[in-house]
Scaffold this active site. Sequence first.
Site, PDB file in Angstrom:
ATOM      1  N   ARG A  52     -10.306 -11.736   1.825  1.00 57.17           N
ATOM      2  CA  ARG A  52     -11.047 -12.779   1.088  1.00 57.17           C
ATOM      3  C   ARG A  52     -10.326 -14.069   1.292  1.00 57.17           C
ATOM      4  O   ARG A  52     -10.773 -15.179   1.386  1.00 57.17           O
ATOM      5  CB  ARG A  52     -11.428 -12.352  -0.457  1.00 57.17           C
ATOM      6  CG  ARG A  52     -10.351 -12.193  -1.488  1.00 57.17           C
ATOM      7  CD  ARG A  52     -10.707 -11.402  -2.332  1.00 57.17           C
ATOM      8  NE  ARG A  52     -10.763 -10.007  -2.301  1.00 57.17           N
ATOM      9  CZ  ARG A  52     -11.077  -8.822  -3.182  1.00 57.17           C
ATOM     10  NH1 ARG A  52     -11.362  -9.252  -4.298  1.00 57.17           N
ATOM     11  NH2 ARG A  52     -11.184  -7.747  -2.981  1.00 57.17           N
TER      12      ARG A  52
ATOM     13  N   LYS B  86       0.669  -1.209  -0.184  1.00 63.37           N
ATOM     14  CA  LYS B  86      -0.099  -0.015  -0.070  1.00 63.37           C
ATOM     15  C   LYS B  86       0.730   1.037   0.109  1.00 63.37           C
ATOM     16  O   LYS B  86       2.099   1.133   0.509  1.00 63.37           O
ATOM     17  CB  LYS B  86      -0.970   0.009   1.164  1.00 63.37           C
ATOM     18  CG  LYS B  86      -1.970  -0.840   1.236  1.00 63.37           C
ATOM     19  CD  LYS B  86      -2.811  -0.801   2.448  1.00 63.37           C
ATOM     20  CE  LYS B  86      -3.934  -1.890   2.525  1.00 63.37           C
ATOM     21  NZ  LYS B  86      -4.916  -1.679   1.498  1.00 63.37           N
TER      22      LYS B  86
HETATM   23  N1  BES Z   1      -8.140  -3.774   4.108  1.00 57.98           N
HETATM   24  C1  BES Z   1      -8.300  -3.352   2.846  1.00 57.98           C
HETATM   25  C2  BES Z   1      -9.649  -2.837   2.393  1.00 57.98           C
HETATM   26  C3  BES Z   1      -9.737  -1.377   3.059  1.00 57.98           C
HETATM   27  C4  BES Z   1      -9.188  -0.294   2.427  1.00 57.98           C
HETATM   28  C5  BES Z   1     -10.567  -1.202   4.224  1.00 57.98           C
HETATM   29  C6  BES Z   1      -9.391   1.059   2.935  1.00 57.98           C
HETATM   30  C7  BES Z   1     -10.538   0.244   4.730  1.00 57.98           C
HETATM   31  C8  BES Z   1     -10.116   1.053   4.033  1.00 57.98           C
HETATM   32  C9  BES Z   1      -8.236  -4.635   1.871  1.00 57.98           C
HETATM   33  O1  BES Z   1      -7.343  -5.438   2.274  1.00 57.98           O
HETATM   34  C10 BES Z   1      -7.653  -4.131   0.502  1.00 57.98           C
HETATM   35  O2  BES Z   1      -6.427  -3.468   0.567  1.00 57.98           O
HETATM   36  N2  BES Z   1      -8.415  -4.316  -0.335  1.00 57.98           N
HETATM   37  C11 BES Z   1      -8.109  -3.790  -1.759  1.00 57.98           C
HETATM   38  C12 BES Z   1      -8.603  -4.848  -2.800  1.00 57.98           C
HETATM   39  C13 BES Z   1      -8.001  -4.679  -4.034  1.00 57.98           C
HETATM   40  C14 BES Z   1      -6.707  -4.856  -4.145  1.00 57.98           C
HETATM   41  C15 BES Z   1      -8.916  -5.386  -5.003  1.00 57.98           C
HETATM   42  C16 BES Z   1      -8.730  -2.340  -1.850  1.00 57.98           C
HETATM   43  O3  BES Z   1      -9.692  -2.229  -1.517  1.00 57.98           O
HETATM   44  O4  BES Z   1      -8.043  -1.686  -2.251  1.00 57.98           O
HETATM   45 MG    MG Z   2      -5.163  -5.556   1.424  1.00 51.50          MG
END
Ligand code: BES
Ligand code: MG
Length: 490
Positions: free
Chosen positions: A342, A268
């Site tokens: 997931r 991230k």
């Molecule tokens: N934990 C995150 C989702 C999230 C992001 C929750 C911001 C709260 C605030 C999750 O693990 C994630 O990173 N999801 C990605 C999925 C994507 C790579 C398909 C996302 O939402 O960007």
């Molecule tokens: Mg993630």
Amino acid sequence: MKINITEKNLVQPGALVVFGFVENEEAKLSETAAKIDKKTGGALSKATSLGEYKGKFGQMIEILAPNGIKASRVLIVGLGKGYEISEKQAEQIGGKIINKLIYSGEESVSIAAGEHAAHVGFGVLLRQYKFDKYYTTEKNIKRPTVQTVNVMTSDIDKSKKEFSILEKIADGVIMARDLVSEPGNILYPESYAQQITELEKLGIEVEVLNEDAMEELGMESILGVGQGSSSETLMVIMKWPGSKNKNEAPVALVGKGVTFDTGGISLKPGAGMEDMKFDMGGSAAVVGAMKAIAGRKAKANVIGVVGLVENMPSGTAQRPGDVVSSMSGQTIEVINTDAEGRLVLADCLWYTQDKYKPKFMIDLATLTGAMLVALGQDYAGIFSNDDDLCNQLIKAGDAVDEPVWRMPIGDGYDKLINSDIADMKNVGGRYAGSITAAQFLQRFVNDTPWVHIDIAGTAWKQKASDVAEKGATGYGVRLLDRLIKDNYED
Ligand code: BES
Ligand code: MG
Ligand code: ZN
């Protein structure tokens, strides 16, 4: 803070809280307020006739050092038109009162509440919570001065009984908030599992599956997520056998417990990454709900399953493109290591339905950023294969002010996660990110009735509400508790 449900006693020292309302567009005083008005030589009616105060819901006016009574201040709180309020509003009022007075210098607060006294007290409890354990010097923080809140009512037996239950629910909410607020260096899978094990005191059976046990079960999907972390990945199972019939199929709650989500090799961006300590919010809701359910001795068989894991980049971390199996036997191409939630839930869900044959499963997860884009921070999104269960959840959410909004799922979305080299991939395309995540989960629920609740927007709030300081909300605890209370107890 100690909350007492007590009889009316208007000669207490400290802050005295009384109510006003609106009638024919004019500010009125409640009966109790009118009594105090008399004793103080009209101080209250004088104050309410001045300035902005009209008795509107939540409006307040404060009178310091009034003559004729013991209290050092009187707070008049407006209830809006007609004086009749709902339980939800009573909680908001309790929250508003304590928020106003918590740093006032007063040690005790006495609230002349009516029939919803228990819910006023509940609102006080929820709003007074602060995660301030890491402040060490006084100058960094204002410390609450209020130690005791007396919620006064004439209906004392009923209110006490009601409050004794709400107090247990608040314990669950507060545990969830504590867990979500803890940073990743303090709360990691082992320390988290340790805290869950403490719930055995309440009669919850706790079982911990370590990496060896999970490997044995073929849980490559969750194990892959934790592969780059020096913390051991754990799955924790909580059992509350509250029903008279111990053989009755349980209700199952499943939670994503990523104690810190860096994104892994699909790292991230740095800005805001610290927020990803809350990526275990779904599991916290499950743990908090189990605490509430056991605390109030709910007459239902309930299972909680949480997958605890840290998503880190390292030389041992999972690579984009890796293919892993899962307990279900289905294979997954891991396109993006940041879509890890997931992968965690896939094995949790399959294990839960396989082992416990529950009536239904509800999973909660801070699963997708796309959920925030779709619904913001007020509603959580629900995705389901069962209309009745959805309707029960929508009702429960309205009742406790943790609302949910149903999102669509279907074959068209499901196709988007087909992979060229495995049974599925862990991301869809650019569009409908929350839905393709739900489609992925659905491939691991078998025929079990199921709801997925994406709490990415509701687990943590930038702004305080009437019943929560900014930060961790504990969202989900009250929702799950209410769903069970209204539909699944003996
Ligand atoms: N934990 C995150 C989702 C999230 C992001 C929750 C911001 C709260 C605030 C999750 O693990 C994630 O990173 N999801 C990605 C999925 C994507 C790579 C398909 C996302 O939402 O960007
Ligand atoms: Mg993630
Ligand atoms: Zn995550």
